[in-house]
Design an enzyme around this catalytic site. Structure first.
Site, PDB file in Angstrom:
ATOM      1  CD  GLU A   1     -19.328  -5.070  39.299  1.00  0.00           C
ATOM      2  OE1 GLU A   1     -18.867  -6.081  38.791  1.00  0.00           O
ATOM      3  OE2 GLU A   1     -20.054  -4.238  38.935  1.00  0.00           O
TER       4      GLU A   1
ATOM      5  CB  CYS B   1     -13.310 -10.399  42.201  1.00  0.00           C
ATOM      6  SG  CYS B   1     -13.201  -8.545  42.055  1.00  0.00           S
TER       7      CYS B   1
HETATM    8  C1  UN1 Z   1     -11.916  -6.812  43.935  1.00  0.00           C
HETATM    9  O1  UN1 Z   1     -10.875  -7.730  44.118  1.00  0.00           O
HETATM   10  O2  UN1 Z   1     -13.176  -7.107  44.192  1.00  0.00           O
HETATM   11  O3  UN1 Z   1      -8.340  -4.409  39.526  1.00  0.00           O
HETATM   12  C2  UN1 Z   1     -11.406  -5.625  43.138  1.00  0.00           C
HETATM   13  C3  UN1 Z   1      -8.094  -4.629  40.694  1.00  0.00           C
HETATM   14  C4  UN1 Z   1      -8.504  -3.673  41.767  1.00  0.00           C
HETATM   15  C5  UN1 Z   1      -9.903  -4.051  42.324  1.00  0.00           C
HETATM   16  C6  UN1 Z   1     -10.067  -5.166  42.522  1.00  0.00           C
HETATM   17  N1  UN1 Z   1      -8.265  -2.443  41.381  1.00  0.00           N
HETATM   18  O4  UN1 Z   1      -7.430  -5.430  40.650  1.00  0.00           O
END
Ligand code: UN1
Length: 535
Positions: free
Chosen positions: A267, A301
């Site tokens: 990821e 992310c």
């Molecule tokens: C991440 O930033 O690696 O969808 C995960 C979202 C959160 C998870 C982010 N539930 O923003």
């Protein structure tokens, strides 16, 4: 677990944890010295000290995980699920305490930190019950007296490495399904957040997880423990590897896993677009854009990077959006929990943010707001609480960002967003698809055709309609395409495919050697009744 008094200047934040690696259920020191987990909110706050582990520690943890595999994989899945259920209960009972540790370690606001603990709880809830499913199939055989069935079999030892920005939720997406499926784990927690990792493993052990099923090796990143941890791929320590982090590191892990015939879950980065069309509820779109761009100080992310606005609503949207930026409370999340965002998680992210600012100037984009570090000298009414002992950044907005600019193409972990104005839906979609990434995406519109086309034509793994690019629910497939990952997914039923291997079982009760394909009696008639050629 041992606690010691914090430094006097940070005494109100809480005590410091003296933490350990957890290997075969025992708390052990590392071979090297110690690392400090200092609060991103206030560097004077020592959240904990943890071992800095070396090659031998990684080897010990991998051995413990390999030894624990036989008994754990033979434990019935509903029993494994019960351990996960109890873990979820402990996280629920300790939610506020755990959230506070997250806020101290990485500076996430209390509201978001509670949300992060909830995401781990949701993951436990889902996989606790998966222990009573973990279905295989019964498949009809082409031969009589023969039964075909499929089973999900565990893979073995899983190496887990995740980023610092969701130090509980994202590891839980990996560890919880891994152990539910009967695997064992070696986890290297982020050196920015070892305390929350330690408490999570303690919760697993309090819930009755047998020794060796989840092991941790703490330590520095790429230059230290992280290097030895990754070297374990070529040493055959892991039969599965799961990573959340940068695209560059993901490629290295993918290469190492490839030559060892391991399928990694990767990821990786994102450059997430949001499209705003003229028929959208603009106030809703502004709220979604502000939250997606600046929540968690842009260190998700899934954070919004490229805001693509139709020219017919661009002026009005920008005016409302900038009013929102001007009204946003920013600052110390310990003293002022209502702030939209707090500090940068670490100096590396702050450095990346500074570099992006220079690149934006070179690109020739128009800076509408911010981009520097807040100081005592430049702070204004938006800034809440003491900020002098952390890295707090001004919200940064760039206008006139073109697709070929560095700003548009490169992921930046920080509170910054690009504005791009487009003429029509086709150009908006082309822009939204105009980076090598494809993690999350969003569109604000009421138009059914545009919604349908966006869902179908966007290259991202996740698409939101009239909602932000962040905030994926914990039981939906999470993951991206292109530079955002290798096509694996986390969460929900989809993640099971990456922590199990399908086993096909042929059970022949006929008492004779039956040959599939060769002997199968398809009942072909010997004579033809219809003279088809005469038609
Ligand atoms: C991440 O930033 O690696 O969808 C995960 C979202 C959160 C998870 C982010 N539930 O923003």
């Amino acid at each position: 677990m041992y606690l010691k008094p914090n430094s006097p200047a940070a005494a109100s934040a809480g005590k410091s944890i003296i933490g350990f690696n957890i290997i075969h259920g025992r708390e052990v020191e590392g071979d090297l010295s110690m690392i400090e987990s200092r609060s991103a909110v206030d560097r004077r706050d020592l959240v904990g000290v943890f071992p800095d582990s070396g090659e031998k520690d990684v080897a010990r943890a991998a051995k413990a995980a390999a030894e624990a595999f036989a008994a754990w994989s033979a434990t019935p899945a509903p029993v494994r699920g019960a351990v996960i259920q109890r873990t979820g209960q402990i996280l629920t009972e300790q939610k506020e305490r755990l959230a506070r540790i997250i806020t101290r370690e990485i500076g996430k606001t209390p509201r978001e930190a509670l949300g992060e603990v909830q995401e781990a709880i949701d993951t436990c809830t889902y996989f606790a019950s998966e222990g009573r499913r973990l279905y295989g199939q019964t498949v009809p055989s082409e031969l009589p007296g023969k039964a075909l069935t499929t089973y999900r079999r565990p893979v073995g030892v899983c190496g887990i490495l995740a980023a610092n920005n969701f130090p509980l939720a994202v590891p839980s997406w990996k560890i919880i399904p891994a152990i539910l499926c009967g695997n064992t784990v070696v986890w290297k927690p982020s050196d920015d957040a070892p305390a929350i990792a330690y408490l999570f493993v303690r919760a697993l052990m309090d819930a009755g997880l047998p020794p060796g099923v989840v092991n941790t090796v703490n330590g520095r990143g790429r230059a230290g423990c992280g290097k030895h941890f990754l070297a374990g791929i070529d040493k055959g320590y892991y039969q599965k590897f799961s990573f959340t982090g940068s695209t560059a590191v993901g490629r290295l892990i993918g290469e190492a896993c490839g030559r060892n015939l391991i399928i990694p879950s990767l990821e990786l980065g994102g450059k997430n677009p949001m499209v705003v069309m003229p028929d959208a509820d603009l106030d809703l779109a502004v709220a979604g854009a502000l939250w997606a761009a600046f929540g968690t100080a842009g260190q998700r992310c899934t954070s919004l990077a490229n805001l693509i606005i139709h020219e017919a609503c661009a002026a009005e949207f920008k005016q409302k959006f900038m009013a929102g930026v001007e009204a946003m409370a920013i600052g110390n999340p310990m003293t002022d929990p209502e702030v939209t965002y707090g500090p940068m998680i670490n100096a590396r992210f702050a450095e990346g943010f500074r570099e992006h600012w220079e690149m934006g100037q070179k690109d020739g984009a128009t800076l509408l707001s911010g981009g520097e570090q807040w100081t005592q000298a430049n702070r204004d009414g938006r800034v809440k609480g003491p900020i002098e002992h952390g890295l707090y950044m001004q919200p940064c907005v760039w206008d006139g960002v073109a697709r070929d600019m560095w700003l548009f193409q490169n992921e930046v972990f920080g509170p910054t967003v690009n504005l791009t104005t487009v003429k029509d839906f086709d150009e908006a979609l082309a822009c939204a698809n105009g980076t090598p990434y494809g993690l999350s995406s969003s569109i604000y519109t009421e138009n059914r055709q545009w919604i349908e086309r966006f869902k179908r034509e966007i290259k991202a793994g996740m698409a939101s309609i009239n909602n932000s690019t962040t905030g994926a629910e914990a039981h939906m497939p999470f993951g991206g395409n292109g530079w955002s990952g290798n096509g694996t997914r986390e969460s929900g039923m989809w993640v099971l495919d990456w922590y199990t291997r399908w086993q096909a079982v042929n059970d022949d009760a006929s008492g004779r050697l039956q040959l599939a394909q060769i002997e199968t009696d398809y009942g072909h008639p010997k004579t033809k009744r219809t003279d088809w050629a005469s038609l």
